[in-house]
Design a protein around this motif. Sequence first.
Motif, mmCIF file in Angstrom:
data_model
loop_
_atom_site.group_PDB
_atom_site.id
_atom_site.type_symbol
_atom_site.label_atom_id
_atom_site.label_comp_id
_atom_site.label_asym_id
_atom_site.label_seq_id
_atom_site.Cartn_x
_atom_site.Cartn_y
_atom_site.Cartn_z
ATOM 1 N N ILE A 91 -7.372 21.137 10.335
ATOM 2 C CA ILE A 91 -7.567 19.725 10.663
ATOM 3 C C ILE A 91 -8.322 19.076 9.511
ATOM 4 O O ILE A 91 -9.120 19.728 8.830
ATOM 5 N N GLY A 92 -8.062 17.793 9.271
ATOM 6 C CA GLY A 92 -8.735 17.133 8.164
ATOM 7 C C GLY A 92 -8.585 15.633 8.201
ATOM 8 O O GLY A 92 -7.908 15.069 9.069
ATOM 9 N N ALA A 93 -9.222 14.970 7.248
ATOM 10 C CA ALA A 93 -9.180 13.513 7.151
ATOM 11 C C ALA A 93 -9.370 13.094 5.705
ATOM 12 O O ALA A 93 -10.015 13.792 4.915
ATOM 13 N N ASP A 94 -8.790 11.960 5.352
ATOM 14 C CA ASP A 94 -8.942 11.345 4.022
ATOM 15 C C ASP A 94 -9.397 9.906 4.183
ATOM 16 O O ASP A 94 -9.006 9.217 5.137
ATOM 17 N N TYR A 95 -10.201 9.446 3.219
ATOM 18 C CA TYR A 95 -10.529 8.024 3.089
ATOM 19 C C TYR A 95 -10.207 7.616 1.667
ATOM 20 O O TYR A 95 -10.554 8.325 0.711
ATOM 21 N N ARG A 96 -9.524 6.487 1.492
ATOM 22 C CA ARG A 96 -9.107 6.038 0.164
ATOM 23 C C ARG A 96 -9.462 4.576 -0.059
ATOM 24 O O ARG A 96 -9.504 3.784 0.883
ATOM 25 N N MET A 97 -9.676 4.224 -1.294
ATOM 26 C CA MET A 97 -9.990 2.840 -1.666
ATOM 27 C C MET A 97 -9.449 2.581 -3.063
ATOM 28 O O MET A 97 -9.453 3.463 -3.926
ATOM 29 N N GLY A 98 -8.943 1.354 -3.273
ATOM 30 C CA GLY A 98 -8.360 1.008 -4.563
ATOM 31 C C GLY A 98 -8.742 -0.390 -5.006
ATOM 32 O O GLY A 98 -8.747 -1.323 -4.193
ATOM 33 N N LYS A 99 -9.036 -0.550 -6.279
ATOM 34 C CA LYS A 99 -9.397 -1.857 -6.849
ATOM 35 C C LYS A 99 -8.135 -2.585 -7.317
ATOM 36 O O LYS A 99 -7.982 -2.927 -8.488
ATOM 37 N N TRP A 100 -7.226 -2.866 -6.359
ATOM 38 C CA TRP A 100 -5.965 -3.509 -6.706
ATOM 39 C C TRP A 100 -6.142 -4.968 -7.113
ATOM 40 O O TRP A 100 -5.215 -5.573 -7.657
ATOM 41 N N SER A 101 -7.305 -5.524 -6.864
ATOM 42 C CA SER A 101 -7.568 -6.888 -7.341
ATOM 43 C C SER A 101 -7.612 -6.943 -8.868
ATOM 44 O O SER A 101 -7.546 -8.028 -9.458
ATOM 45 N N GLU A 102 -7.698 -5.773 -9.512
ATOM 46 C CA GLU A 102 -7.736 -5.723 -10.978
ATOM 47 C C GLU A 102 -6.359 -5.506 -11.592
ATOM 48 O O GLU A 102 -6.233 -5.466 -12.824
ATOM 49 N N LEU A 103 -5.316 -5.344 -10.769
ATOM 50 C CA LEU A 103 -3.977 -5.126 -11.319
ATOM 51 C C LEU A 103 -3.511 -6.356 -12.093
ATOM 52 O O LEU A 103 -3.578 -7.482 -11.604
ATOM 53 N N SER A 104 -3.019 -6.123 -13.302
ATOM 54 C CA SER A 104 -2.452 -7.211 -14.088
ATOM 55 C C SER A 104 -1.141 -6.758 -14.704
ATOM 56 O O SER A 104 -0.978 -5.595 -15.075
ATOM 57 N N ILE A 105 -0.202 -7.674 -14.781
ATOM 58 C CA ILE A 105 1.095 -7.431 -15.408
ATOM 59 C C ILE A 105 1.294 -8.503 -16.460
ATOM 60 O O ILE A 105 1.156 -9.695 -16.171
ATOM 61 N N ASP A 106 1.609 -8.093 -17.670
ATOM 62 C CA ASP A 106 1.738 -9.035 -18.780
ATOM 63 C C ASP A 106 0.455 -9.843 -18.948
ATOM 64 O O ASP A 106 0.488 -11.047 -19.174
ATOM 65 N N LYS A 107 -0.693 -9.153 -18.748
ATOM 66 C CA LYS A 107 -2.031 -9.739 -18.903
ATOM 67 C C LYS A 107 -2.320 -10.846 -17.898
ATOM 68 O O LYS A 107 -3.229 -11.657 -18.103
ATOM 69 N N VAL A 108 -1.564 -10.882 -16.807
ATOM 70 C CA VAL A 108 -1.766 -11.877 -15.755
ATOM 71 C C VAL A 108 -2.187 -11.159 -14.479
ATOM 72 O O VAL A 108 -1.465 -10.285 -13.982
ATOM 73 N N ASN A 109 -3.360 -11.504 -13.938
ATOM 74 C CA ASN A 109 -3.807 -10.912 -12.685
ATOM 75 C C ASN A 109 -2.845 -11.292 -11.565
ATOM 76 O O ASN A 109 -2.408 -12.438 -11.462
ATOM 77 N N GLN A 110 -2.502 -10.313 -10.711
ATOM 78 C CA GLN A 110 -1.471 -10.519 -9.701
ATOM 79 C C GLN A 110 -2.002 -11.076 -8.384
ATOM 80 O O GLN A 110 -1.239 -11.254 -7.431
#
Length: 436
Positions: A303-322
């Motif tokens: 039995i087990g559990a995971d917790y995850r977190m991501g700084k997706w507010s920092e994703l940029s494509i072509d130097k443009v924040n999404q």
Amino acid sequence: MYQRLKYTFAVCLLLTSIIANAQVTTQSPYSRFGVGNIKGGSLPQYRAMGGISTGVFRTNYFNNINVQNPASYAGTTITTLDMGLTGSFTELKNSSQTENSFNATLSHIAFAFPLSRKSGLSFGILPYSELGYNFKNTVKIGTTTANTKTVDYEYLGEGGLTKAYLGYGVQFGDHFRIGANAEYLFGNLTENRSTEYVQEPGAINSRLQSKNSVGGIAFTYGAQYDFNLGNKTSLVLGYSGSSSSKINSKKTQVATQYFNDSNGDEQTAIDTLLFVENSPTNLKLPLIHNFGFSIVKENKWLIGADYRMGKWSELSIDKVNQGLQDTYGVSVGGQYTPDVTAINGYFKRVDYRLGFSYDKTYIQLNKQDVKQMGITFGLGLPLSSYARGSLYRMNLSAELGKRGNTNNGLLQEKYLNIHLGFALNTNSWFQRFRFD
């Protein structure tokens, strides 16, 4: 032995080519955001347990490849091959309409083998994200009844990113392990946006076509520590993460104008307003953290559990924040095997798996966070061994879940994902046999 090795690598390269060039088939308007729907790196045996993997070292005597935490490669005791496919039933629903679709594709191929008693190497290829949508928004523009016109804003996207990885894990002492993956992300993200005037044959329509060709290196890493609780039971604590990497890409953009005839059929473009080919740019991925644990009774249950977190507010494509949101999520799950040593009673040797997952995704629409949740279940089915020193297993898992809701004009996506994997444990590939 060398002939077998050459044959194995030839098969791996063939399947790798098929996976890398397969047309991504998904129908999800939510894939319009970011780099598409993030697929994750869990194989079917882990997806069946809600996706837990960060704190999972070994589930039982059978070797599984845990790509999500490369520290686990240190426990590879035998050459392991895992490959599979996936299918998805999807229902899209808003306040007035419902649409159903089915898509299937090859999903992964992964290979692992021990380098020493306390270290292992793994490599493979699997999807990173999928992009696939086709929808339109019809509005009326104008200030008076006489000049009001109907306009269709059409959105089309396809493609996705694939991840090829090479990873190494090593154990220090009896309890601590670390590992890392070097990953090459590649693929194309193609999106079209069109503006068409309905029932206006003389009106000039426009379209912006954008293609982002991605290819670059990223890194993931992990660590695990286990405690002996006695009575063949242990507690494993784990951490894994991915760095905030900049991936090279080349962007091509074409903006055109065109007419539709009286039947609404598109005519040849009359003008090209913009043409930019293979302009160098980059894709900046976010920093991601995963924390997990598992409690394992040797060859019996987990039995087990995971917790995850991501700084997706920092994703940029072509130097443009999404304009995305930071994410968090949790998974819980487990596995039970009645009796791995049973001679009579096949189903006593089957692995039974169950799990649950919940995520706040990086999408926010009309000031509402789009959330995703699902239940998972699956089986690990032992297959007959036809070769000396080899074990075969088929892993089947299902994910039943939903994303979003129909409140405030939003869209709800319900899905049933089926994952099928075939795993092989063998010690015959790298042995030289002698005959008297």
